[in-house]
Design an enzyme around this catalytic site. Structure first.
Site: not given
Length: 337
Positions: A12, A153
């Site tokens: 993206f 993460y």
């Protein structure tokens, strides 16, 4: 013509950054693993669009494959490396943590090694607002303590920041880390909440709204974000002579040409208002399924982007209603809905 090597151009943000740099006359080489974390056809379409420009070349490969990565970077010999590729997604990190170690830690180390070997002019790497973790002092400033990450993460991204600082110090690699805040817009990731909301609303499926909707995010429109990255390419950090040379509010390291910069809209938006905007653009109400807070999530994020503005003269400012309208227009066109 300056040469920029970008990891993650099928993704993206990488796609939008590559488009912007090509428009400004740079030569760009993209590198991406095209994994199936989400619909590969979307990644392929982004790549096909970039390849229509003769100044763009692309190599498919994993960050963990250091031989392929080294071979590709060495052949291109970039002036600047922008490292965006990563295993993304806060929630997926609860299911498959190993993917984050492989891509975000080992893969990032491979990129840093290439930057060291080639002595690039500037290494820029993506971090995330998630590194602020349990910190409740807002808006988030780069100087805030960020030692309480809540997901693997976020932990891998904080590790990247520490790794990059050590390499900047040891090998004199000018390095900028940017912390992203809830990026959205056309050509986005289908695993992101706003994307899933639009899809579910049009398909008459319920949407899950966590923490009963009592969530706030600093939504950053993707074109604003990549404009910030583009300008930071030219804001090359220099190793200061000492602490006295660092301006108050600057995150420049006292011992390395290294800096951390927030890129956000500096506007805390209620999630329910964001959903209202999606409904309005779609002309259809959501079936709302209110849920408790999800593990590893935080109730709010909010950026102090003053350092970005000081370094570049630029401040992201797209209103979330305008950004959502552009996303919905793209979404309906791309999926024929």
């Amino acid at each position: 013509m300056r040469k920029i090597f970008i990891t993650g151009t099928a993704g993206f943000i990488g796609f939008h950054l590559a488009q912007l740099l090509l428009k400004e006359g740079f030569r760009v080489h993209g590198y991406d693993g095209m994994t199936d974390y989400y619909d590969v056809r979307l990644k392929q379409r982004r790549t096909q669009m970039l390849l229509q420009n003769d100044a763009f070349a692309f190599t498919e490969g994993m960050l963990e494959d250091h031989e392929r990565l080294d071979e590709t970077i060495d052949a291109f010999a970039p002036d600047v490396i922008v490292h965006l590729a990563a295993q993304a997604g806060v929630r997926y990190s609860l299911e498959n943590p190993r993917a984050y170690i492989d891509s975000n830690v080992v893969g990032t180390f491979n990129v840093m090694e290439a930057a060291r070997r080639l002595k690039v002019d500037h290494l820029l790497m993506a971090s995330t607002s998630s590194v602020y973790g349990a910190n409740e002092e807002m808006p988030y400033k780069e100087a805030h303590k960020a030692d309480t990450q809540l997901t693997i993460y976020a932990a891998t991204k904080k590790a990247n920041e520490s790794m990059a600082h050590s390499y900047a110090h040891l090998h004199d690699i000018p390095t900028t880390m940017f912390r992203f805040f809830t990026v959205y817009g056309p050509w986005g990731r289908p695993d992101m909440a706003y994307f899933k909301f639009a899809n579910a609303i049009l398909d008459d499926r319920p949407i899950d709204i966590y923490n009963n909707g009592d969530m706030y995010r600093d939504f950053t429109y993707v074109e604003d974000l990549v404009r910030g990255i583009r300008l930071l390419i030219d804001a090359v950090p220099e190793r200061p002579a000492g602490r006295d040379d660092i301006v108050e509010g600057d995150s420049l390291s006292p011992v390395a040409p290294y800096r951390v910069v927030n890129i956000g809209n500096s506007d805390k938006v209620r999630l329910l208002d964001f959903i209202d905007a999606i409904e309005e653009c779609l002309g259809k109400k959501a079936i709302r399924n209110y849920m408790p807070m999800q593990m590893g999530d935080v109730p709010a994020t909010w950026a102090d982007a003053n350092l970005l503005q000081r370094l570049t003269g630029y401040k992201p400012q797209t209103d979330f209603k305008d950004g959502i309208a552009r996303f919905v227009t793209w979404f309906k066109d791309y999926y024929g809905k």
